[in-house]
Design a protein around this motif. Structure first.
Motif, PDB file in Angstrom:
ATOM      1  N   TRP A 276      68.545  40.808  43.137  1.00  0.00           N
ATOM      2  CA  TRP A 276      67.927  39.492  42.941  1.00  0.00           C
ATOM      3  C   TRP A 276      68.666  38.382  43.671  1.00  0.00           C
ATOM      4  CZ3 TRP A 276      66.018  39.001  37.151  1.00  0.00           C
ATOM      5  CH2 TRP A 276      64.942  39.874  36.972  1.00  0.00           C
ATOM      6  N   THR A 406      62.647  46.584  43.401  1.00  0.00           N
ATOM      7  CA  THR A 406      61.184  46.687  43.427  1.00  0.00           C
ATOM      8  C   THR A 406      60.529  45.353  43.098  1.00  0.00           C
ATOM      9  OG1 THR A 406      61.306  49.004  42.770  1.00  0.00           O
ATOM     10  CG2 THR A 406      59.196  47.912  42.467  1.00  0.00           C
ATOM     11  N   THR A 407      61.024  44.706  42.065  1.00  0.00           N
ATOM     12  CA  THR A 407      60.445  43.410  41.694  1.00  0.00           C
ATOM     13  C   THR A 407      60.694  42.365  42.782  1.00  0.00           C
ATOM     14  OG1 THR A 407      62.459  42.944  40.417  1.00  0.00           O
ATOM     15  CG2 THR A 407      60.574  43.824  39.223  1.00  0.00           C
ATOM     16  N   TYR A 410      58.311  43.320  45.797  1.00  0.00           N
ATOM     17  CA  TYR A 410      56.883  43.123  45.543  1.00  0.00           C
ATOM     18  C   TYR A 410      56.533  41.643  45.369  1.00  0.00           C
ATOM     19  CZ  TYR A 410      52.179  43.979  43.855  1.00  0.00           C
ATOM     20  OH  TYR A 410      50.820  44.006  43.740  1.00  0.00           O
ATOM     21  N   THR A 411      57.457  40.866  44.800  1.00  0.00           N
ATOM     22  CA  THR A 411      57.138  39.462  44.519  1.00  0.00           C
ATOM     23  C   THR A 411      57.353  38.540  45.703  1.00  0.00           C
ATOM     24  OG1 THR A 411      59.383  39.112  43.641  1.00  0.00           O
ATOM     25  CG2 THR A 411      57.641  39.674  42.063  1.00  0.00           C
TER      26      THR A 411
END
Length: 464
Positions: A276, A406-407, A410-411
């Motif tokens: 992140w 992944t988040t 994808y975001t």
């Protein structure tokens, strides 16, 4: 100390990291071409799926890594991951339909998920404590070499696109039909080497001890460091196992209970923060990042290679200093450094700044990440956990890392479309700032301590 033998087995294990880096990033260079081939260039959701499907595989690979590593051993699971890399590289490049492309990228992700947890775990379990950080960082070095290799391969394979070419022209060109396939096929060469060499490395001596095979473990430890070293390591591992009420591996439910709760939550936080922090979108979405800064696709490939070189150079520096400066200081530098750099990147995107200054900021962000969060995260994940829960702990943290990846992946297109590049990087800046505060208060130092000393300190701290 038999350094040649030690470096050989660590380098072979780190080949899993090299393939992890290559297969993770190669899709960024192939993206402008396979999207046209599969006719998904106008669908943000399908574009996100194409990027994220491998990461879903990574989560599954990481999820089963701990249980399989404890059952099969570290070595043979590395062999399995090499076979997955080999098969998926052929299949992805040969895909005729988008569905087949997704299936093979998914299996590639499983291989990445296995290797991403196994390689640093294996190295940590064979490495002496005084150089463990350096040796585990070899895995990160292999990852960034894999990243750079993918960037250079993409650059060399893709032909320059003449001015005035339309999407239809690109689709029917070498790039649109063949080039992107060779970008994936190229991974088969290192995958084959990894598969062959992994057959010649020994099993983890700590895994052998936990399985009651002390004679086999002693032989490996003697070859690494001699009789005295082998005796010391055997006694250290056995003492930590004897001091435990449960001498066998603990269950997943026990991981989240005292006295292990604080350790696993800290490991999960570190793993998710590494993703992140936002740096990896620069590799996976290089086209959008650089085009937003005013660069063409042709310039994009050269800029990506420049960032890859910066990544490798910074990782070399990290390997030299991780056992001197320590993991904690480097993690703190990385968090605050990226916070500032992303804040500046957001300002530049907001005011439509383009050109060399944007390249400097992007390269600085990648260098900061490669010097700090990139290698230190894997070192910490591999050494925070007690012997009996290391495979499970690493598996949980690696799974969490891939959930974060992944988040993030994808975001990014959705955030970029709704907030613009400036808003997206400001969000990453805020995440880095908050993480600096958490790490400052919660992260201990682990350098110069054996895995058993770290276990005693952290379990004792938690239990107080």
């Amino acid at each position: 100390m038999n350094r040649y033998y030690l470096f050989f087995i660590c380098l072979v294990s780190a080949l899993g990291g090299l393939l992890f880096g290559y297969d993770w990033v190669v899709i960024g260079g192939a993206k402008p071409f396979y999207e046209l081939f599969f006719n998904i260039e106008s669908s943000q959701s399908l574009q996100g799926l194409a990027m994220a499907i491998a990461l879903i595989g990574c989560m599954i690979g990481a999820m089963v890594c701990g249980a399989l590593a404890d059952k099969m051993g570290r070595k043979w699971l590395l062999v399995v991951s090499s076979l997955l890399f080999l098969a998926s590289s052929f299949g992805t490049g040969a895909a005729k339909t988008f569905s087949m492309f997704l299936i093979f990228r998914f299996f590639c992700g499983i291989g990445i998920g296995l290797a991403s947890g196994l390689s640093p775990m294996y190295i940590a379990e064979v490495a002496p404590s005084n150089i463990r950080g350096r040796l585990v960082s070899l895995n990160q070095m292999a990852i960034v070499i894999g990243i750079l290799s993918a960037q250079v391969v993409n650059w060399l394979i893709a032909q320059p696109i003449p001015d005035g070419y339309t999407a239809a022209d690109i689709l029917h060109s070498w790039n649109g039909q063949i080039a992107w396939r060779w970008m994936f096929w190229a991974a088969a060469f290192p995958a084959g080497i990894f598969m062959i060499l992994s057959l010649f490395i020994p099993e983890s001596p700590r895994w052998l001890i936990m399985k009651g095979r002390e004679n086999a473990a002693s032989g490996i430890l003697k070859r690494i460091g001699g009789s005295d070293y082998a005796s010391q390591e055997l006694n250290s591992v056995k003492n930590t196992m004897d001091a435990s009420n449960d001498k066998h591996h603990i269950s997943l439910g026990q991981v989240f209970k005292k006295p292990y709760q604080r350790i696993i939550l800290l490991g999960i936080f570190i793993a998710v923060f590494q993703q992140w922090s936002g740096t990896n979108v620069i590799f996976n979405y290089a086209q959008e990042v650089f085009q937003s800064a005013g660069f063409t696709i042709n310039n994009m490939f050269l800029n990506i290679v420049v960032t890859g070189i910066a990544n490798v150079v910074s990782t070399i520096i990290a390997i030299l200093v991780v056992d001197r400066l320590g993991r904690r200081l480097l993690m703190l530098i990385g968090a605050i450094g990226l916070c500032v750099l992303y804040l500046l990147l957001g300002v530049c995107y907001f005011y439509h700044v383009s050109g060399i200054f944007m390249i400097i900021l992007v390269v600085s962000a990648i260098s900061c990440y490669a010097l700090t969060l990139g290698p230190c995260t894997w070192v910490l994940i591999s050494e925070l956990f007690p012997n009996k829960m290391r495979a499970l702990g690493v598996s949980v943290c690696t799974f969490s890392l891939w959930v974060g990846s992944t988040t993030l992946t994808y975001t990014f297109p959705l955030l970029n479309a709704s907030l613009g590049s400036w808003g997206t990087f400001w969000i990453y800046s805020l995440i880095c700032g908050i993480s600096f505060i958490v790490l400052y208060h919660k992260l201990p130092e682990t350098k110069d301590k054996s895995l058993e000393e770290i276990e005693e300190k952290l379990i004792g701290t938690v239990g107080q």
